[in-house]
Design a protein around this motif. Structure first.
Motif, mmCIF file in Angstrom:
data_model
loop_
_atom_site.group_PDB
_atom_site.id
_atom_site.type_symbol
_atom_site.label_atom_id
_atom_site.label_comp_id
_atom_site.label_asym_id
_atom_site.label_seq_id
_atom_site.Cartn_x
_atom_site.Cartn_y
_atom_site.Cartn_z
ATOM 1 N N GLU A 1 3.514 5.765 -5.816
ATOM 2 C CA GLU A 1 3.270 5.816 -7.274
ATOM 3 C C GLU A 1 2.188 6.854 -7.589
ATOM 4 O OE1 GLU A 1 4.687 4.543 -10.060
ATOM 5 O OE2 GLU A 1 6.252 4.013 -8.618
ATOM 6 N N HIS B 1 3.899 1.551 -1.305
ATOM 7 C CA HIS B 1 4.452 1.701 -2.669
ATOM 8 C C HIS B 1 3.392 2.279 -3.609
ATOM 9 C CE1 HIS B 1 8.353 -0.055 -1.953
ATOM 10 N NE2 HIS B 1 7.840 -1.196 -1.512
ATOM 11 N N ALA B 2 2.165 1.794 -3.493
ATOM 12 C CA ALA B 2 1.099 2.274 -4.377
ATOM 13 C C ALA B 2 0.829 3.758 -4.133
ATOM 14 C CB ALA B 2 -0.178 1.447 -4.145
ATOM 15 N N GLN C 1 0.835 -1.212 0.000
ATOM 16 C CA GLN C 1 0.000 0.000 0.000
ATOM 17 C C GLN C 1 0.868 1.261 0.000
ATOM 18 O OE1 GLN C 1 -2.744 -0.333 3.271
ATOM 19 N NE2 GLN C 1 -3.844 -2.032 2.323
#
Ligand code: AMP
Ligand code: GLY
Length: 439
Positions: free
Chosen positions: A134, A130-131, A128
């Motif tokens: 991004e 990392h997302a 989560q």
């Protein structure tokens, strides 16, 4: 009156020095202290760090008041223990110290009380996190939730750096429990100032403004450190901004803590990012709260304080800070930190330090309005060995602090003193207070 100062850095040397300016103070014990406090008149180092053992020491020694320097004993509940034993101590309780010991707590608190700070989310799950990175893009800031001795913040200029920080903290557990939860927040731009106040749970008294230099190298390059130098006053904090920071940050923080049943007592340090614009409208945002004074900000701030510190601390402990006003030397104080080779990643210790004169480590420095320019070298990571040799014992070794009529003069005086000090591989910045110099 006998006092106890908890801690071992430059901040604690300066606290002991400032407390001793009052004739009411007969002796200051510093636990554990350093090589500078070891050589001061009326000061004794005590090799104790366990909070319960400090309570016993204070009881047996007849300590009248204790001042806590660093965050770790506060987060461990030293104030709660002293109060339970009916001992006077200045600092926040363990619950109040969460403003520093948990970034997630501080961010959620600021959001609840509409205190300006960067937008954020908190994560324990790496996927989560990392997302989110991004989705947000760079620059972006990744912070370990817990105390990480200055190593917990990554200001990532690229998404790759941010992903790496997540892998290291949440994936590899590089910071242990402190990094098992992370705050990811928007990157704020502008000039940072350190805004420090004293609080007694009901009243708040601001200290003089200051600014420090977090990066290791000149031009604000290199890794973040605990602070490579500081000065007071910070010209960026105009009277108008001072009032705004009090109104928009400090007052809602104190009111919020009180309304949540956790009145804040002690020093509260707001690291504030000040954006571009005129003072009435430029953005301000809290980067962090510390529940203690700054190091090295304390050294220049206390060089300028003319009101006896012991009186102010006594009033604060008694809930009577409203009875105090602070007098400041109008001159500029400036501290240059001399750090050891390898700092901050792998500081080398055990090197001999020479070139200090007795006057540099001076507990009797002139401290009134009429006094001349002067320098005090506050010790941080130093120790005295059995032969009386002074050696390096930590990353930041000395804080050479000068008081003079102008920033330019204070800077010359501090660097003249630094040039006489010998420590193999010493690192220091040559541009302290560059933002405050006349252009
Ligand atoms: P902290 O320990 O939270 O004060 O972070 C250490 C340093 O990282 C701060 O003094 C800033 O220089 C930088 N920093 C922290 N948060 C931010 C942010 N949201 N935007 C930009 N820089 C930040
Ligand atoms: N000089 C920064 C700090 O004390 O946290």
């Amino acid at each position: 009156m006998k006092l106890l100062v908890i801690g071992s850095g430059g901040r604690e040397h300066a606290l002991a020095w400032a407390l001793l300016k009052s004739p009411r103070v007969s002796h200051v014990y510093v636990a554990p202290g350093n090589g500078g406090t070891a050589t001061m008149d009326k000061v004794t180092n005590v090799a104790i760090s366990d909070p319960k053992a400090l309570v016993t020491f204070a009881q047996e020694t007849g300590i009248e008041m204790t001042v806590v320097g660093p965050e770790a004993p506060l987060a461990a509940g030293v104030v709660d223990l002293f109060r339970a034993a009916k001992l006077k101590i200045f600092g926040p309780t363990q619950r109040a110290a969460q403003l520093e010991s948990s970034k997630d707590y501080a961010k959620a608190f600021m959001q609840r009380h509409r205190i300006p700070t960067a937008a954020y989310q908190t994560f324990t799950d790496p996927a989560q996190a990392h997302a989110y990175i991004e989705a947000q893009g760079a620059p972006i800031v990744v912070k370990a939730d817990g105390l990480a001795a200055g190593k917990g913040v990554v200001v990532a200029t690229t998404v790759e750096q941010a992903h790496q920080a997540i892998d290291s903290m949440l994936g590899d557990g590089s910071l242990g429990a402190a990094g098992a939860r992370v705050v990811i927040e928007a990157c704020l731009v502008g000039e940072e100032a350190s805004f420090i106040v004293m609080a007694d749970g009901k009243h708040t008294l601001p200290l003089a403004s200051s600014q420090d230099h977090k990066r290791l190298m000149d031009g604000d390059q290199g890794p973040n450190t605990g602070g490579m130098g500081a000065y007071s006053p910070a010209p960026v904090v105009s009277d108008a901004l001072h009032e705004r920071i009090m109104r928009e940050v400090i007052e809602p923080t104190m009111a919020g803590m009180q309304s949540e049943g956790i009145p804040f007592t002690g020093f509260l340090y707001a690291g504030v990012m000040i954006g571009e614009g005129d003072d009435a409208t430029r953005p301000i945002g809290v980067l962090e709260f510390n529940c203690r004074m700054g190091d090295p900000e304390t050294q220049p701030i206390l060089m300028r304080l003319q009101t006896p510190l012991v009186d102010v601390v006594a009033s604060a402990i008694d809930g009577q800070l409203d009875q105090q006003t602070l007098q400041w030397d109008p001159r500029t104080a400036l501290c240059v930190v001399v750090a050891s080779a390898g700092y901050p990643a792998n500081p080398r210790i055990g090197d001999e330090i020479t070139g200090l004169t007795a006057a540099d480590n001076n507990s009797e420095a002139p401290h009134d309005k009429a006094s001349r320019d002067h320098v005090v070298t506050f010790h941080a990571g130093t120790s005295l060995d059995a032969q009386g040799r002074l050696t390096s014992a930590g990353g930041r070794v000395l804080g050479v602090t000068a008081l003079a009529d102008s920033v330019t003069q204070a800077r010359s005086l501090a660097y003249e003193t630094v040039a006489k000090i010998h420590l193999k591989g010493a690192q220091y910045r040559t541009d302290i207070a560059w933002r405050a110099l006349p252009s």
